[in-house]
Design a protein around this motif. Structure first.
Motif, mmCIF file in Angstrom:
data_model
loop_
_atom_site.group_PDB
_atom_site.id
_atom_site.type_symbol
_atom_site.label_atom_id
_atom_site.label_comp_id
_atom_site.label_asym_id
_atom_site.label_seq_id
_atom_site.Cartn_x
_atom_site.Cartn_y
_atom_site.Cartn_z
ATOM 1 N N GLU A 263 3.018 4.404 8.674
ATOM 2 C CA GLU A 263 2.192 5.771 9.098
ATOM 3 C C GLU A 263 1.548 5.774 7.607
ATOM 4 O OE1 GLU A 263 2.288 7.915 11.493
ATOM 5 O OE2 GLU A 263 2.991 6.316 12.456
ATOM 6 N N PRO A 264 0.405 6.687 7.573
ATOM 7 C CA PRO A 264 -0.265 7.169 6.584
ATOM 8 C C PRO A 264 0.614 7.937 5.687
ATOM 9 C CG PRO A 264 -1.391 7.880 8.484
ATOM 10 C CD PRO A 264 -0.122 7.083 9.005
ATOM 11 N N GLY A 265 0.584 7.422 4.299
ATOM 12 C CA GLY A 265 1.248 7.958 3.253
ATOM 13 C C GLY A 265 2.729 7.750 3.155
ATOM 14 N N SER A 266 3.126 6.593 3.893
ATOM 15 C CA SER A 266 4.617 6.246 4.048
ATOM 16 C C SER A 266 5.245 5.701 2.839
ATOM 17 C CB SER A 266 4.963 5.667 5.183
ATOM 18 O OG SER A 266 4.166 4.363 5.275
ATOM 19 N N PHE A 267 4.145 5.318 2.076
ATOM 20 C CA PHE A 267 4.792 4.862 0.694
ATOM 21 C C PHE A 267 3.695 4.999 -0.421
ATOM 22 C CE2 PHE A 267 2.416 1.373 2.818
ATOM 23 C CZ PHE A 267 1.379 0.941 1.825
ATOM 24 N N ALA A 268 4.409 4.888 -1.678
ATOM 25 C CA ALA A 268 3.514 4.996 -2.591
ATOM 26 C C ALA A 268 2.243 4.360 -2.949
ATOM 27 C CB ALA A 268 4.305 5.092 -4.041
ATOM 28 N N GLN A 269 1.032 4.639 -3.266
ATOM 29 C CA GLN A 269 -0.026 3.825 -3.342
ATOM 30 C C GLN A 269 -0.208 2.842 -4.719
ATOM 31 O OE1 GLN A 269 -3.344 6.571 -2.641
ATOM 32 N NE2 GLN A 269 -2.072 7.383 -0.755
ATOM 33 N N THR A 270 0.346 1.779 -4.625
ATOM 34 C CA THR A 270 0.130 1.054 -5.732
ATOM 35 C C THR A 270 0.227 -0.591 -5.192
ATOM 36 O OG1 THR A 270 2.545 0.376 -5.726
ATOM 37 C CG2 THR A 270 2.086 2.235 -7.205
ATOM 38 N N ILE A 271 -0.413 -1.360 -6.048
ATOM 39 C CA ILE A 271 -0.505 -2.631 -5.689
ATOM 40 C C ILE A 271 0.622 -3.476 -5.470
ATOM 41 C CG2 ILE A 271 -0.654 -3.577 -8.161
ATOM 42 C CD1 ILE A 271 -3.357 -4.660 -5.739
ATOM 43 N N GLU A 272 1.514 -3.055 -6.293
ATOM 44 C CA GLU A 272 3.034 -3.766 -5.934
ATOM 45 C C GLU A 272 3.556 -3.364 -4.453
ATOM 46 O OE1 GLU A 272 2.345 -1.773 -8.456
ATOM 47 O OE2 GLU A 272 2.079 -3.437 -10.043
ATOM 48 N N ASN A 273 3.412 -2.278 -4.081
ATOM 49 C CA ASN A 273 3.752 -1.870 -2.829
ATOM 50 C C ASN A 273 2.785 -2.519 -1.628
ATOM 51 O OD1 ASN A 273 6.041 -0.258 -3.312
ATOM 52 N ND2 ASN A 273 4.842 1.712 -3.385
ATOM 53 N N PHE A 274 1.567 -2.721 -1.937
ATOM 54 C CA PHE A 274 0.745 -3.243 -1.030
ATOM 55 C C PHE A 274 1.168 -4.835 -1.012
ATOM 56 C CE2 PHE A 274 -2.971 -5.293 0.434
ATOM 57 C CZ PHE A 274 -3.496 -4.451 1.298
ATOM 58 N N MET A 275 1.579 -5.432 -2.121
ATOM 59 C CA MET A 275 1.636 -6.755 -1.929
ATOM 60 C C MET A 275 3.061 -7.418 -1.059
ATOM 61 S SD MET A 275 -0.392 -8.628 -3.776
ATOM 62 C CE MET A 275 -1.761 -8.857 -4.610
ATOM 63 N N LYS A 276 3.815 -6.474 -1.028
ATOM 64 C CA LYS A 276 4.996 -6.315 -0.338
ATOM 65 C C LYS A 276 4.803 -6.835 1.140
ATOM 66 C CE LYS A 276 8.149 -3.487 -2.900
ATOM 67 N NZ LYS A 276 8.329 -1.928 -2.975
ATOM 68 N N PHE A 277 3.708 -6.324 1.577
ATOM 69 C CA PHE A 277 3.042 -6.608 3.073
ATOM 70 C C PHE A 277 2.471 -7.948 3.212
ATOM 71 C CE2 PHE A 277 3.599 -2.191 2.749
ATOM 72 C CZ PHE A 277 4.495 -1.918 4.196
ATOM 73 N N VAL A 278 1.991 -8.627 2.280
ATOM 74 C CA VAL A 278 1.349 -9.746 2.185
ATOM 75 C C VAL A 278 2.049 -11.037 2.557
ATOM 76 C CG1 VAL A 278 -0.289 -11.300 0.785
ATOM 77 C CG2 VAL A 278 -0.407 -8.762 0.632
ATOM 78 N N HIS A 279 1.932 -11.796 3.351
ATOM 79 C CA HIS A 279 2.461 -12.941 3.625
ATOM 80 C C HIS A 279 2.863 -13.679 2.494
ATOM 81 C CE1 HIS A 279 2.957 -16.889 5.782
ATOM 82 N NE2 HIS A 279 3.054 -16.319 6.824
ATOM 83 N N PRO A 280 3.977 -14.395 2.443
ATOM 84 C CA PRO A 280 4.433 -15.203 1.157
ATOM 85 C C PRO A 280 3.394 -16.142 0.726
ATOM 86 C CG PRO A 280 6.268 -14.814 2.672
ATOM 87 C CD PRO A 280 4.809 -14.127 3.367
ATOM 88 N N GLU A 281 2.979 -16.812 1.742
ATOM 89 C CA GLU A 281 1.925 -18.036 1.286
ATOM 90 C C GLU A 281 0.933 -17.369 0.598
ATOM 91 O OE1 GLU A 281 1.391 -20.570 4.726
ATOM 92 O OE2 GLU A 281 3.585 -20.632 5.141
ATOM 93 N N ASP A 282 0.308 -16.111 1.142
ATOM 94 C CA ASP A 282 -0.996 -15.660 0.631
ATOM 95 C C ASP A 282 -1.013 -14.996 -0.655
ATOM 96 O OD1 ASP A 282 -2.025 -17.160 2.828
ATOM 97 O OD2 ASP A 282 -2.541 -15.425 3.966
ATOM 98 N N VAL A 283 0.360 -14.580 -1.118
ATOM 99 C CA VAL A 283 0.494 -13.706 -2.319
ATOM 100 C C VAL A 283 -0.175 -14.170 -3.516
ATOM 101 C CG1 VAL A 283 2.000 -12.838 -3.828
ATOM 102 C CG2 VAL A 283 2.549 -12.606 -1.439
ATOM 103 N N GLU A 284 -0.017 -15.307 -3.594
ATOM 104 C CA GLU A 284 -0.490 -16.061 -5.125
ATOM 105 C C GLU A 284 -2.175 -16.167 -4.999
ATOM 106 O OE1 GLU A 284 -0.384 -20.206 -7.331
ATOM 107 O OE2 GLU A 284 1.490 -19.828 -5.943
#
Lengths: 595, 148
Positions: A263-284
């Motif tokens: 949902e919009p605004g459901s988490f703090a807007q930081t790169i770390e939070n965004f990275m949590k959603f990224v596929h483990p193989e694509d994080v690096e």
């Protein structure tokens, strides 16, 4: 026009305020000056009156002295001398006062000096006269002279005093005039200046108001734009983000959250939070590109996967560009799009392509079967038949011979069908390359292949010079072969075949038949004959596979030849049209694009 | 070594074709000695014997089990012992691809198996009576495929 432009310009308000400020300062200064003038004028008037009073005083003291002296002369009583002595003292006091009062006026100073000497003379004269009186010499002519002299002095003093008073009065009058003109002019000037300032202020106010109105409208527009952007982000499955690199702060658009399944605004807007959603193989991969972005400030297209809380894997594509805003802050503006559908479509397409390739391979395998495996038994049947005819001819009954002949015909026809079908399937565009070819040579070769039939049918073929064209040579040769072969096959029994080949260049716009043309100009090669022709209604049908207009007992054929022609012309992005008239002949027109 | 007859070998897995082949030579009444092998492996086993009498002309079918005509052609051309053997491709198909490949590999002529026995006889007599010394010098892709 110019006024309007000035009014509209952004610095107008500032200029008005500066001008108004100066006007107010000016007004204040002027008011101060005016009040100062006023009090100065008052002072001057008082000053003049003081001078005049002192001058009158002097006269009155002199008169007192004179009166005292006269009393003394008449009575010889020293009592009357008192005002005379005091008079002198008082005159001196007044003189000092006057000297001070007229210190700013050199003319009056000069007058004062003259007056002073006159008064001194008068007082001296009074003293002399008193002395005469004390010695009882009043009857002397000398005394009378002195007395007379005193009277003259008095007259001179009076004149001088009057003159001085008149000077002061003139001065007063002049100052009064000055004051009056000042008092008259200043309020009008101040009043108009205030009015002007008010007008300017009003204009500035109106300007600010209209600016505010505009700002409000712009804000509304921005609001609408923002909303439509939000909608377009939803419909196009993209989200936008801003990254202030210096402060390391982020802004995510509402739909960016949705792209992550949140949902919009459901988490703090930081790169770390965004990275949590990224596929483990694509994080690096993504992290290294984010770091690169910090340095280069320009992001190349990145494709990576994210995993929603629901477990869905989505493909995202991002692009970013660094910009400097109006406050001079560098920030990265980026857009992220969900391309899962595209990738799915691409995969489906890829799968279809593979299937198609497989199909093509199967088709090729079929071609091989047709060319080799089917031909082999057929060839053997035919060879055995030829052996039968050759060696067992005499052992057959009449009907047996007939059957062998029928089998032979059927086998020949099957061979023809197999050959034609093979040729048709080989006439694929595949990777044949168009190359500049001598069309005349191809036409000649095609005739060469048919030489036997041409001689046997006693046919006449006329050709013209045809320019070079970019074609697949062997296909064009086959095209000519098939068409000329057709003309020879469907020749009229009562006359020798005449086949005319002609050439010209046509504009696509000039030819009704070329309404679907992709090119502007076409080569047109026409092959016309005087054969049996056909009904015009079949003109299109004859190009379809296995379509025959005649019974195979009359004319041998598989119904493939013209289909091959059509395919060849299609391969060249050209057109082929047929025109027929029963028992008159047929005309085939080939259009090849002029490239 | 007898040189008064032409030694001919045919390698073909098809029994009927071997029969047409030998029958044709029988009827031609030429001074030839025809030997046939049932596939490429048999053929090469024979040729690789040290005392094998090498054929003047070797007819190779392309499509054979175990070892194809193309493989035989390759092996033969790699061995200088067989440099004088004239190789005639004898196949059902006459696809551009096969013609091109066998030409490049060094075959001398390409024969498409005819479907008429009279034509077959004519083709075989033609091949046997050709002066191969002369023909090989003028060999090119255009006359590689035998046309009658």
């Amino acid at each position: 026009m110019i006024i309007k432009r000035i009014y509209k310009s952004s610095w107008f308000v500032k200029v008005v305020f500066v001008v108004s400020l100066f006007a107010i300062i000016f007004i204040a200064g002027l008011g101060y000056k005016h009040i100062t003038n006023l009090s100065k004028s008052t002072e001057m008037v008082i000053h003049t009156y003081k001078v005049n009073v002192e001058l009158e005083q002097i006269l009155s003291y002199l008169k007192d002295s004179e009166t005292g002296q006269r009393g003394y002369i008449i009575t010889q009583d020293s009592l009357y001398l008192k005002p005379f002595i005091e008079g002198r003292k008082k005159v001196n006091n007044s003189f000092a006062e006057l000297k001070y009062l007229t210190s700013d006026n050199p003319e009056q100073q000069k007058n004062l000096k003259e007056l002073s000497s006159l008064i001194d003379k008068r007082l001296d004269n009074l003293e002399i006269a008193s002395n005469y009186a004390a010695n009882d010499q009043t009857d002397l002519t000398r005394f009378k002279d002195v007395f007379q002299e005193g009277k003259n002095y008095m007259g001179a003093i009076r004149n001088k005093l009057n003159y001085m008073i008149s000077i002061e009065n003139d001065l007063l009058k002049k100052r009064k005039e000055e004051y009056v003109s000042d008092a008259r002019f200043t309020p009008v000037f101040l009043y108009s200046l205030i009015l002007l300032t008010l007008v300017l202020m009003y204009a500035a106010y109106a300007k600010i108001n209209s600016n505010l109105e505009k700002l409000k409208k712009s804000n509304q527009q921005l609001e609408i734009f923002k909303e439509s952007t939000n909608q377009s982000e939803i419909i196009n499955k993209h989200g936008s983000w801003r990254w202030n690199v210096e402060e390391d702060s982020f802004y995510f658009s509402d739909n960016l959250f949705r792209l992550l399944g949140e949902e919009p605004g459901s988490f703090a807007q930081t790169i770390e939070n965004f990275m949590k959603f990224v596929h483990p193989e694509d994080v690096e991969k993504l992290s290294s590109q984010v770091d690169e972005m910090k340095e280069n400030k320009d992001l190349p297209f990145i494709v990576y996967r994210v995993i929603h809380k629901s477990g869905d894997t989505r493909y995202l594509k991002a692009y970013g560009k660094s910009t400097v805003n109006s406050e001079g802050i560098t920030q990265l503006l980026g857009t992220t799009t969900d391309i899962t559908d595209e990738i799915d479509h691409y995969n489906t397409l890829e799968k279809r392509n593979q299937e198609l390739e497989l199909n093509n391979k199967e088709l090729q395998a079929f071609n091989y079967v047709a060319s080799h495996d089917l031909q082999e038994p057929l060839r053997k049947i035919q060879t055995f038949l030829s052996r039968l005819e050759d060696r067992e001819q005499d052992n057959f009954s009449e009907s047996g011979k007939k059957y062998v002949e029928r089998i032979n015909n059927a086998a020949s026809r099957m061979r023809l069908l197999i050959d034609d079908l093979l040729q048709y399937s080989r006439t694929n565009k595949s990777d044949e390359i168009l190359k500049n070819s001598d069309i005349n040579k191809l036409l000649e070769d095609a005739q060469q292949d048919l030489a036997e039939v041409i001689v046997a049918k006693n046919a006449t073929i006329t050709t013209v010079k045809i320019p070079e064209m970019k074609v697949i040579p062997f296909q064009i040769q086959q095209l000519f072969g098939n068409l000329i072969g057709n003309s020879l096959k469907y020749s009229a029994k009562d006359r020798n075949p005449i086949i005319a080949i002609s050439y010209d260049k046509v504009e696509a716009s000039d030819d009704q038949q070329l309404s679907k043309a992709l090119y502007d100009e076409y080569h047109r090669i026409t092959i016309s004959d005087n054969g049996i022709g056909f009904e015009q209604e079949y003109a299109e049908k004859i190009f379809t596979l296995f379509n025959r207009l005649h019974n195979k007992d009359e004319y041998s054929g598989t119904g493939i030849g013209l289909s091959i022609c059509k395919k060849i012309v299609d391969n060249h992005s050209g057109f082929i049209f047929a025109k027929g008239e029963p028992n008159i002949g047929a005309v085939f027109s080939i259009y090849l694009p002029l490239v | 070594m007898a040189t008064d007859y032409t030694h001919i070998i045919l390698a073909d897995d098809d029994e009927d074709d071997r029969m047409f082949f030998t029958d044709a030579f029988d009827e031609l009444k030429m001074t030839v000695k025809v030997t046939t092998y049932n596939d490429g492996v048999y053929l090469m086993d024979y040729l690789n014997q040290e005392d094998a009498i090498l054929p003047n002309i070797l007819f190779l079918d392309l499509n054979m089990p175990r070892k194809s005509g193309m493989e035989c052609l390759k092996e033969i051309k790699e061995n200088s012992r067989f440099k004088d053997v004239v190789i005639a491709i004898y196949s059902t198909s006459a696809s551009e691809e096969d013609i091109e490949n066998t030409f490049i590999k060094g075959a001398n002529i390409y024969i498409k198996k005819p479907s008429d026995f009279k034509v077959l006889k004519k083709v075989l007599s033609n091949v046997v009576t050709t002066n191969w010394q002369y023909h090989t010098n003028g060999l090119n892709k255009d006359n590689f495929l035998l046309r009658l």
